[in-house]
Design a protein around this motif. Structure first.
Motif, PDB file in Angstrom:
ATOM      1  N   GLN A  41       0.848  -1.094  -0.181  1.00 19.85           N
ATOM      2  CA  GLN A  41      -0.002  -0.062   0.022  1.00 19.85           C
ATOM      3  C   GLN A  41       0.781   1.263  -0.229  1.00 19.85           C
ATOM      4  N   SER A  42       0.159   2.339  -0.162  1.00 21.52           N
ATOM      5  CA  SER A  42       1.012   3.522  -0.018  1.00 21.52           C
ATOM      6  C   SER A  42       1.058   4.116   1.405  1.00 21.52           C
ATOM      7  N   LEU A  43       1.405   5.206   1.435  1.00 23.28           N
ATOM      8  CA  LEU A  43       1.593   5.931   2.808  1.00 23.28           C
ATOM      9  C   LEU A  43       0.133   6.441   3.403  1.00 23.28           C
ATOM     10  N   THR A  44      -0.028   6.286   4.478  1.00 17.57           N
ATOM     11  CA  THR A  44      -1.237   6.977   5.316  1.00 17.57           C
ATOM     12  C   THR A  44      -0.811   7.670   6.454  1.00 17.57           C
TER      13      THR A  44
ATOM     14  N   ALA B  85      13.051   1.280  -7.989  1.00 13.74           N
ATOM     15  CA  ALA B  85      12.463   1.549  -6.849  1.00 13.74           C
ATOM     16  C   ALA B  85      11.146   1.703  -7.054  1.00 13.74           C
ATOM     17  N   ILE B  86      10.549   2.432  -6.125  1.00 12.15           N
ATOM     18  CA  ILE B  86       8.971   2.715  -6.135  1.00 12.15           C
ATOM     19  C   ILE B  86       9.175   3.907  -5.987  1.00 12.15           C
ATOM     20  N   TYR B  87       8.571   5.001  -7.116  1.00  7.07           N
ATOM     21  CA  TYR B  87       8.283   6.436  -7.154  1.00  7.07           C
ATOM     22  C   TYR B  87       7.124   6.735  -6.818  1.00  7.07           C
ATOM     23  N   LEU B  88       7.026   7.731  -5.602  1.00  6.06           N
ATOM     24  CA  LEU B  88       5.579   8.118  -5.068  1.00  6.06           C
ATOM     25  C   LEU B  88       5.325   9.556  -5.481  1.00  6.06           C
ATOM     26  N   CYS B  89       4.257   9.883  -5.520  1.00  9.31           N
ATOM     27  CA  CYS B  89       3.971  11.304  -5.432  1.00  9.31           C
ATOM     28  C   CYS B  89       2.911  11.569  -4.608  1.00  9.31           C
ATOM     29  N   ALA B  90       2.861  12.851  -4.002  1.00 11.22           N
ATOM     30  CA  ALA B  90       2.159  13.352  -3.120  1.00 11.22           C
ATOM     31  C   ALA B  90       1.497  14.704  -3.173  1.00 11.22           C
ATOM     32  N   VAL B  91       0.151  14.857  -2.944  1.00 14.72           N
ATOM     33  CA  VAL B  91      -0.251  16.295  -3.165  1.00 14.72           C
ATOM     34  C   VAL B  91      -0.945  16.849  -1.979  1.00 14.72           C
ATOM     35  N   TYR B  92      -0.657  18.073  -1.954  1.00 17.11           N
ATOM     36  CA  TYR B  92      -1.374  18.914  -0.873  1.00 17.11           C
ATOM     37  C   TYR B  92      -2.531  19.610  -1.311  1.00 17.11           C
ATOM     38  N   TYR B  99      -0.897  15.967   3.150  1.00 14.60           N
ATOM     39  CA  TYR B  99      -0.363  15.222   1.716  1.00 14.60           C
ATOM     40  C   TYR B  99      -1.352  13.780   1.436  1.00 14.60           C
ATOM     41  N   ILE B 100      -1.644  13.731   0.323  1.00 13.42           N
ATOM     42  CA  ILE B 100      -2.308  12.551   0.129  1.00 13.42           C
ATOM     43  C   ILE B 100      -1.312  11.706  -1.088  1.00 13.42           C
ATOM     44  N   PHE B 101      -0.695  10.690  -0.669  1.00 14.32           N
ATOM     45  CA  PHE B 101      -0.029   9.731  -1.367  1.00 14.32           C
ATOM     46  C   PHE B 101      -0.537   8.805  -2.543  1.00 14.32           C
ATOM     47  N   GLY B 102      -0.221   8.805  -3.525  1.00 10.22           N
ATOM     48  CA  GLY B 102      -0.400   7.893  -4.601  1.00 10.22           C
ATOM     49  C   GLY B 102       0.060   6.724  -4.248  1.00 10.22           C
ATOM     50  N   THR B 103      -0.357   5.629  -5.202  1.00 11.32           N
ATOM     51  CA  THR B 103       0.191   3.927  -4.714  1.00 11.32           C
ATOM     52  C   THR B 103       1.510   3.689  -5.264  1.00 11.32           C
ATOM     53  N   GLY B 104       1.945   4.573  -6.086  1.00  7.04           N
ATOM     54  CA  GLY B 104       3.336   4.485  -6.625  1.00  7.04           C
ATOM     55  C   GLY B 104       3.430   4.106  -7.941  1.00  7.04           C
ATOM     56  N   THR B 105       4.730   4.131  -8.507  1.00  5.06           N
ATOM     57  CA  THR B 105       4.920   3.354  -9.611  1.00  5.06           C
ATOM     58  C   THR B 105       6.247   2.334  -9.217  1.00  5.06           C
ATOM     59  N   ARG B 106       6.378   1.044  -9.694  1.00  5.27           N
ATOM     60  CA  ARG B 106       7.293   0.337  -9.303  1.00  5.27           C
ATOM     61  C   ARG B 106       8.459   0.132 -10.676  1.00  5.27           C
ATOM     62  N   LEU B 107       9.500   0.871 -10.373  1.00  5.78           N
ATOM     63  CA  LEU B 107      10.159   0.652 -11.691  1.00  5.78           C
ATOM     64  C   LEU B 107      11.393  -0.318 -11.594  1.00  5.78           C
ATOM     65  N   LYS B 108      11.349  -1.150 -12.586  1.00  4.68           N
ATOM     66  CA  LYS B 108      12.466  -2.207 -12.472  1.00  4.68           C
ATOM     67  C   LYS B 108      13.486  -1.824 -13.709  1.00  4.68           C
TER      68      LYS B 108
END
Lengths: 115, 111
Positions: A41-44, B85-92, B99-108
């Motif tokens: 999951q993502s961060l909460t 890695a996993i790349y996360l974005c978060a928006v305020y 901040y609300i985080f997305g579930t991420g993109t897993r890059l290999k």
């Protein structure tokens, strides 16, 4: 940016017990936060740790389950109480230089496994 | 309800390729967007974006915000295995004041 440390780095705990996680910052910071990241999951956001007063909890998180302390501007603790396997997660503290839409920097995290 | 959606969910590329990761958001009163790289446990801060059209750049990584399209992209050129890695974005947004985080993109990245 500030150097953030967390202890412990990881732990394996038994159901029904409690664990306290420490977050130490090498300089004074205005804002400290605690997040949870469950597997896959993502961060909460759990809560904002307020210096000298009660933490501000997000919906779905309560003080009895996740008591938080912040005695000064460089240190905070999060306790996970009466643990169950559903509490198995990565717990992260983060810091920010100010309130609102600023950068947030994360500590190294604590990986908790509850059996 | 505020939300952040990242795409693709996962991506496998070869060293030297260029990748583009997307972050789309729906938040009340957007204020800022953060990008992170997460290896193992701790997210590492990459960029903070607040204004449309201004590219932020750090080495092979760059990012830009498009407020009209409610999105941001993160570009990585000449990828290396260390970019895996996993790349996360978060928006305020000032609707939720967090901040609300997305579930991420897993890059290999394959050698």
């Amino acid at each position: 940016s500030a150097v953030i440390s967390q202890k412990p780095s990881r732990d394996i705990c038994q159901r029904g017990t409690s664990l306290t996680i420490q977050c130490q910052v090498d300089s004074q910071v205005t804002m400290m936060f605690w997040y949870r990241q469950q597997p896959g999951q993502s961060l909460t956001l759990i809560a904002t740790a307020n210096q000298g007063s009660e933490a501000t909890y997000e919906s779905g998180f309560v003080i009895d389950k996740f008591p938080i302390s912040r005695p000064n501007l460089t240190f905070s603790t999060l306790t996970v109480s009466n643990m169950s396997p559903e509490d198995s997660s990565i717990y992260l503290c983060s810091v920010s230089p100010g309130q609102g839409a600023n950068e947030q920097f994360f500590g190294p995290g604590t990986r908790l496994t509850v059996l | 309800e505020d939300k952040v959606v990242q795409s693709p969910l996962s991506l496998v590329v070869h060293e030297g390729d260029t990748v583009t990761l997307n972050c789309s958001y729906e938040v009340t009163n957007f204020r800022s967007l953060l990008w992170y790289k997460q290896e193992k446990k701790a997210p590492t801060f990459l960029f903070m974006l607040t204004s449309s059209g201004i590219e932020k750049k750090s080495g092979r990584l760059s990012s830009i915000l498009d407020k009209k399209e409610l999105s941001s992209i993160l570009n990585i050129t000449a990828t290396q295995t260390g970019d895996s890695a996993i790349y996360l974005c978060a928006v305020y947004g000032s609707g939720t004041y967090k901040y609300i985080f997305g579930t991420g993109t897993r890059l290999k990245v394959l050698a």
